[in-house]
Write a protein that holds these residues in place. Sequence first.
Motif, PDB file in Angstrom:
ATOM      1  N   LEU A  41       0.827  -1.210   0.000  1.00  0.00           N
ATOM      2  CA  LEU A  41       0.000   0.000   0.000  1.00  0.00           C
ATOM      3  C   LEU A  41       0.855   1.252   0.000  1.00  0.00           C
ATOM      4  O   LEU A  41       0.502   2.261  -0.629  1.00  0.00           O
ATOM      5  CB  LEU A  41      -0.935  -0.015   1.214  1.00  0.00           C
ATOM      6  CG  LEU A  41      -2.063  -1.052   1.170  1.00  0.00           C
ATOM      7  CD1 LEU A  41      -2.698  -1.220   2.548  1.00  0.00           C
ATOM      8  CD2 LEU A  41      -3.119  -0.647   0.152  1.00  0.00           C
ATOM      9  N   ASP A  42       1.986   1.212   0.675  1.00  0.00           N
ATOM     10  CA  ASP A  42       2.874   2.368   0.726  1.00  0.00           C
ATOM     11  C   ASP A  42       3.487   2.694  -0.629  1.00  0.00           C
ATOM     12  O   ASP A  42       4.034   3.784  -0.827  1.00  0.00           O
ATOM     13  CB  ASP A  42       3.995   2.137   1.751  1.00  0.00           C
ATOM     14  CG  ASP A  42       3.502   2.271   3.177  1.00  0.00           C
ATOM     15  OD1 ASP A  42       2.430   2.868   3.377  1.00  0.00           O
ATOM     16  OD2 ASP A  42       4.185   1.775   4.098  1.00  0.00           O
ATOM     17  N   TYR A  69      -9.781 -13.079   6.898  1.00  0.00           N
ATOM     18  CA  TYR A  69      -8.554 -12.432   6.429  1.00  0.00           C
ATOM     19  C   TYR A  69      -7.646 -13.349   5.616  1.00  0.00           C
ATOM     20  O   TYR A  69      -7.074 -12.897   4.607  1.00  0.00           O
ATOM     21  CB  TYR A  69      -7.778 -11.837   7.604  1.00  0.00           C
ATOM     22  CG  TYR A  69      -6.651 -10.938   7.137  1.00  0.00           C
ATOM     23  CD1 TYR A  69      -6.930  -9.708   6.553  1.00  0.00           C
ATOM     24  CD2 TYR A  69      -5.313 -11.339   7.236  1.00  0.00           C
ATOM     25  CE1 TYR A  69      -5.913  -8.878   6.086  1.00  0.00           C
ATOM     26  CE2 TYR A  69      -4.292 -10.521   6.784  1.00  0.00           C
ATOM     27  CZ  TYR A  69      -4.590  -9.299   6.205  1.00  0.00           C
ATOM     28  OH  TYR A  69      -3.578  -8.495   5.752  1.00  0.00           O
ATOM     29  N   PRO A  70      -7.443 -14.614   5.985  1.00  0.00           N
ATOM     30  CA  PRO A  70      -6.544 -15.451   5.177  1.00  0.00           C
ATOM     31  C   PRO A  70      -6.957 -15.516   3.705  1.00  0.00           C
ATOM     32  O   PRO A  70      -6.106 -15.396   2.809  1.00  0.00           O
ATOM     33  CB  PRO A  70      -6.638 -16.821   5.858  1.00  0.00           C
ATOM     34  CG  PRO A  70      -6.945 -16.499   7.282  1.00  0.00           C
ATOM     35  CD  PRO A  70      -7.886 -15.327   7.210  1.00  0.00           C
ATOM     36  N   TRP A  75      -5.880 -13.758  -1.804  1.00  0.00           N
ATOM     37  CA  TRP A  75      -6.389 -13.254  -3.083  1.00  0.00           C
ATOM     38  C   TRP A  75      -5.710 -11.937  -3.461  1.00  0.00           C
ATOM     39  O   TRP A  75      -5.313 -11.747  -4.622  1.00  0.00           O
ATOM     40  CB  TRP A  75      -7.904 -13.063  -2.983  1.00  0.00           C
ATOM     41  CG  TRP A  75      -8.555 -12.836  -4.315  1.00  0.00           C
ATOM     42  CD1 TRP A  75      -9.113 -13.773  -5.125  1.00  0.00           C
ATOM     43  CD2 TRP A  75      -8.686 -11.580  -4.993  1.00  0.00           C
ATOM     44  NE1 TRP A  75      -9.592 -13.188  -6.280  1.00  0.00           N
ATOM     45  CE2 TRP A  75      -9.339 -11.841  -6.226  1.00  0.00           C
ATOM     46  CE3 TRP A  75      -8.319 -10.272  -4.688  1.00  0.00           C
ATOM     47  CZ2 TRP A  75      -9.625 -10.841  -7.139  1.00  0.00           C
ATOM     48  CZ3 TRP A  75      -8.602  -9.266  -5.608  1.00  0.00           C
ATOM     49  CH2 TRP A  75      -9.254  -9.546  -6.819  1.00  0.00           C
ATOM     50  N   VAL A  76      -5.569 -11.032  -2.504  1.00  0.00           N
ATOM     51  CA  VAL A  76      -4.944  -9.739  -2.790  1.00  0.00           C
ATOM     52  C   VAL A  76      -3.503  -9.925  -3.232  1.00  0.00           C
ATOM     53  O   VAL A  76      -3.028  -9.285  -4.185  1.00  0.00           O
ATOM     54  CB  VAL A  76      -5.018  -8.813  -1.562  1.00  0.00           C
ATOM     55  CG1 VAL A  76      -4.156  -7.568  -1.761  1.00  0.00           C
ATOM     56  CG2 VAL A  76      -6.461  -8.406  -1.290  1.00  0.00           C
ATOM     57  N   SER A  77      -2.787 -10.831  -2.575  1.00  0.00           N
ATOM     58  CA  SER A  77      -1.400 -11.091  -2.943  1.00  0.00           C
ATOM     59  C   SER A  77      -1.296 -11.613  -4.369  1.00  0.00           C
ATOM     60  O   SER A  77      -0.426 -11.192  -5.135  1.00  0.00           O
ATOM     61  CB  SER A  77      -0.787 -12.103  -1.968  1.00  0.00           C
ATOM     62  OG  SER A  77       0.550 -12.386  -2.317  1.00  0.00           O
ATOM     63  N   VAL A  83      -5.407  -5.077  -8.388  1.00  0.00           N
ATOM     64  CA  VAL A  83      -5.940  -4.286  -7.275  1.00  0.00           C
ATOM     65  C   VAL A  83      -5.331  -2.892  -7.288  1.00  0.00           C
ATOM     66  O   VAL A  83      -6.041  -1.878  -7.178  1.00  0.00           O
ATOM     67  CB  VAL A  83      -5.664  -4.987  -5.922  1.00  0.00           C
ATOM     68  CG1 VAL A  83      -6.048  -4.071  -4.764  1.00  0.00           C
ATOM     69  CG2 VAL A  83      -6.417  -6.304  -5.833  1.00  0.00           C
ATOM     70  N   ALA A  84      -4.006  -2.820  -7.427  1.00  0.00           N
ATOM     71  CA  ALA A  84      -3.333  -1.524  -7.420  1.00  0.00           C
ATOM     72  C   ALA A  84      -3.791  -0.658  -8.592  1.00  0.00           C
ATOM     73  O   ALA A  84      -4.012   0.553  -8.444  1.00  0.00           O
ATOM     74  CB  ALA A  84      -1.818  -1.722  -7.470  1.00  0.00           C
ATOM     75  N   ALA A  85      -3.948  -1.266  -9.776  1.00  0.00           N
ATOM     76  CA  ALA A  85      -4.395  -0.503 -10.951  1.00  0.00           C
ATOM     77  C   ALA A  85      -5.794   0.049 -10.736  1.00  0.00           C
ATOM     78  O   ALA A  85      -6.092   1.203 -11.108  1.00  0.00           O
ATOM     79  CB  ALA A  85      -4.359  -1.401 -12.189  1.00  0.00           C
ATOM     80  N   THR A  86      -6.668  -0.736 -10.105  1.00  0.00           N
ATOM     81  CA  THR A  86      -8.035  -0.269  -9.835  1.00  0.00           C
ATOM     82  C   THR A  86      -8.017   0.852  -8.807  1.00  0.00           C
ATOM     83  O   THR A  86      -8.742   1.851  -8.947  1.00  0.00           O
ATOM     84  CB  THR A  86      -8.902  -1.441  -9.326  1.00  0.00           C
ATOM     85  OG1 THR A  86      -8.902  -2.484 -10.306  1.00  0.00           O
ATOM     86  CG2 THR A  86     -10.333  -0.983  -9.082  1.00  0.00           C
ATOM     87  N   MET A  87      -7.201   0.719  -7.776  1.00  0.00           N
ATOM     88  CA  MET A  87      -7.116   1.766  -6.755  1.00  0.00           C
ATOM     89  C   MET A  87      -6.571   3.068  -7.330  1.00  0.00           C
ATOM     90  O   MET A  87      -6.989   4.156  -6.930  1.00  0.00           O
ATOM     91  CB  MET A  87      -6.245   1.294  -5.587  1.00  0.00           C
ATOM     92  CG  MET A  87      -6.844   0.131  -4.801  1.00  0.00           C
ATOM     93  SD  MET A  87      -5.762  -0.500  -3.497  1.00  0.00           S
ATOM     94  CE  MET A  87      -5.867   0.857  -2.288  1.00  0.00           C
ATOM     95  N   LEU A  88      -5.665   2.966  -8.285  1.00  0.00           N
ATOM     96  CA  LEU A  88      -5.112   4.169  -8.914  1.00  0.00           C
ATOM     97  C   LEU A  88      -6.127   4.818  -9.847  1.00  0.00           C
ATOM     98  O   LEU A  88      -6.182   6.047  -9.970  1.00  0.00           O
ATOM     99  CB  LEU A  88      -3.841   3.816  -9.688  1.00  0.00           C
ATOM    100  CG  LEU A  88      -2.616   3.476  -8.845  1.00  0.00           C
ATOM    101  CD1 LEU A  88      -1.498   2.913  -9.729  1.00  0.00           C
ATOM    102  CD2 LEU A  88      -2.118   4.716  -8.090  1.00  0.00           C
TER     103      LEU A  88
END
Length: 361
Positions: A41-42, A69-70, A75-77, A83-88
């Motif tokens: 995230l950073d 959480y597991p 899934w996120v990993s 995920v990062a592209a969508t957040m951006l």
Amino acid sequence: MDSATGDLYRAFAEREARGNSASYQDLAERVAGDEELCALLDGLPVAKRQPNLLFGSVRHLGGPVTAGYPAFRTWVSAHWDEVAATMLRRRTQTNEAGRCATLLPLLSALPQPLALIEVGASAGLCLYPDRYRYRYTVDVGEVRDVGEVRDVGEVRDVGEVREAGDPAVEFGAQESPVTLECAVRGPVPLPASLRERLPEVVWRAGIDLNPLDVRDEGDVRWLESLVWPEQAHRLERLRGAVQVARTEPPHLVRGDLNATVRELVAQVPAGATPVVFHSAVLAYLSPEAREEFAVTMRGLPGHWISNEAVSVLPAVERRLPRPAPAGSGLFALALDERPVAFTGPHGQSLHWFRSRDGLGA
């Protein structure tokens, strides 16, 4: 582990998710202590590390947010690039029509007809207060002195309502697919005339950095992804509001709020009262940008309705007749920088100040 991102998620779990979403509270608490995920995230800009943006993006992409959480972490990993592209690409553009229930008393009190301009409009679902139905419930459980409520906006006497066992009044568009429910407290100005006619809106427009189109299935699916998992009533309300907006899609303008709001106010039809409003928007601006917007609004004709966290607009916060309850998450509703009520962030409650408080003047 302590980090700014960890603190952000820890605060979200405690102040926002607790009592509202057990799934998001658990995810946020676990993310806060996950050094590897916080490091990912950073790698995003500060404004793109928000919990709602992460969880909404995972949901939008079909990932698990209610399976523990597991499963979420695995899934996120595996899908981090997506995920990062969508957040951006996306923004937290929660479009909560329920906030119209807290705006309605002020809108009904202004000179009619109205020209509405929403700042941070998202898909513009709050631009249709005249197309929804409303149900206001006397919040007897929170009112220690029932006499202080006096009545529900002159529609019914509180004592009469309680004796009838139905502490609510309902009015608005009969055929609307949306009924907005709001628990009220204090002398809320809901005149009896609202039973016959809602505020008259003759022009409506919105401003957003990234306007969403109610006719675009992808945009609507993003809005649905931002509704928290346990809040099925909000999802149903969102879908009904989209149905309303699709019958007359709003005029939305992409642009900077300070420059664009001036342009839109200048376009208001003659004879209509310009009303600029916003909810949960200015917190995303720097303090300097908020003050610049306030200066802009003070110089424009018409009226300005703000519905923001209490500390967002210092001029409003200074005039509050009392502090908001600690940890409540309530917003301050204000007309032309004069606070009139505390509101629930999704329009679920309206605690009107007594007139002897001078509306914070």
